[in-house]
Write a protein that holds these residues in place. Structure first.
Motif, short mmCIF file in Angstrom:
data_model
loop_
_atom_site.label_atom_id
_atom_site.label_comp_id
_atom_site.label_asym_id
_atom_site.label_seq_id
_atom_site.Cartn_x
_atom_site.Cartn_y
_atom_site.Cartn_z
N GLY A 1 5.53 -16.32 -13.73
CA GLY A 1 5.83 -15.60 -14.95
C GLY A 1 6.31 -14.19 -14.66
N LYS A 2 6.99 -13.59 -15.61
CA LYS A 2 7.54 -12.24 -15.45
C LYS A 2 6.38 -11.25 -15.25
N GLY A 3 6.37 -10.49 -14.18
CA GLY A 3 5.34 -9.50 -13.90
C GLY A 3 4.10 -10.07 -13.22
N ALA A 4 4.11 -11.38 -12.93
CA ALA A 4 2.94 -11.99 -12.30
C ALA A 4 2.83 -11.60 -10.83
N ARG A 5 3.97 -11.43 -10.19
CA ARG A 5 3.96 -11.07 -8.77
C ARG A 5 4.63 -9.71 -8.60
N LYS A 6 3.79 -8.70 -8.39
CA LYS A 6 4.28 -7.33 -8.26
C LYS A 6 4.56 -7.04 -6.79
N THR A 7 5.65 -6.36 -6.51
CA THR A 7 5.98 -6.05 -5.12
C THR A 7 5.05 -4.98 -4.59
N ARG A 8 4.65 -5.13 -3.32
CA ARG A 8 3.71 -4.22 -2.67
C ARG A 8 4.35 -2.84 -2.49
N THR A 9 3.58 -1.80 -2.73
CA THR A 9 4.06 -0.43 -2.52
C THR A 9 4.10 -0.15 -1.03
N ARG A 10 5.25 0.23 -0.53
CA ARG A 10 5.39 0.53 0.90
C ARG A 10 5.25 2.04 1.07
N VAL A 11 4.04 2.45 1.41
CA VAL A 11 3.69 3.86 1.52
C VAL A 11 4.28 4.43 2.80
N ALA A 12 4.76 5.68 2.70
CA ALA A 12 5.31 6.44 3.84
C ALA A 12 6.52 5.75 4.45
N ARG A 13 7.42 5.24 3.61
CA ARG A 13 8.64 4.59 4.10
C ARG A 13 9.88 5.26 3.50
N GLY A 14 9.87 6.59 3.53
CA GLY A 14 11.05 7.33 3.12
C GLY A 14 11.00 7.85 1.70
N ILE A 15 11.90 8.77 1.41
CA ILE A 15 11.91 9.48 0.14
C ILE A 15 12.19 8.56 -1.03
N GLY A 16 12.97 7.51 -0.81
CA GLY A 16 13.34 6.60 -1.89
C GLY A 16 12.17 5.75 -2.39
N SER A 17 11.12 5.63 -1.58
CA SER A 17 9.99 4.78 -1.98
C SER A 17 9.12 5.46 -3.05
N GLY A 18 9.26 6.77 -3.18
CA GLY A 18 8.43 7.51 -4.12
C GLY A 18 7.12 7.96 -3.48
N LEU A 19 6.78 7.40 -2.33
CA LEU A 19 5.59 7.80 -1.60
C LEU A 19 5.96 8.09 -0.15
#
Length: 145
Positions: free
Chosen positions: A11-29
């Motif tokens: 279903g839509k939104g059932a599988r959220k992509t994992r946040t990739r921390v410390a992987r560049g400015i574009g990741s937001g973290l």
């Protein structure tokens, strides 16, 4: 339209992509990776024990100790007056109470408490009795030693 196995999707939104921390400015973290600037938690190995407040007196030590828990409480047991009717013996002692399942084997002190009534004569030995229970036992023709 028929459903096919290759059309099945979560279903839509059932599988959220994992946040990739410390992987560049574009990741937001990127950059500090959500750790902020400097300080204990920004460093590697930033663990400290639960309740530690940076050297300040911790909350669980600032609050007063409350109450009193008697170590003797576990050794003392109460038996209600009406429960003595279960025992068929005329002489009631700690062994008879234990055999009837009214007290545990670890009971060092047993006290008979006035609750309910007894209508037969019994003889109590080796147990403590409240004043009201003693009066009720003697009124029924029994005795307390």
């Amino acid at each position: 339209m028929k459903m096919r196995l290759n059309d099945i999707r979560p279903g839509k939104g059932a599988r959220k992509t994992r946040t990739r921390v410390a992987r560049g400015i574009g990741s937001g973290l990127g950059k500090t990776a959500g750790r902020g600037h400097k300080g204990q938690h920004a460093r590697a190995g930033n663990t400290h024990r639960v309740g530690f407040e940076g050297g300040q007196m911790p909350l669980q030590r600032r609050l007063p100790k409350v109450g009193f828990r008697s170590l003797k409480k576990a050794d003392t047991e109460q038996v209600m007056l009406y429960q003595l009717a279960v025992i068929e013996a005329d002489t009631i002692d700690p062994i008879a109470l234990h055999a009837a399942g009214l007290v545990t084997s670890r009971a060092k002190k047993i006290k008979i408490v006035l609750k309910g009534e007894i209508n037969r004569a019994v003889k109590l030995q080796g147990v403590l009795v409240t004043a009201g229970a003693k009066a009720a036992i003697e009124a029924a023709g029994g005795s307390v030693e």
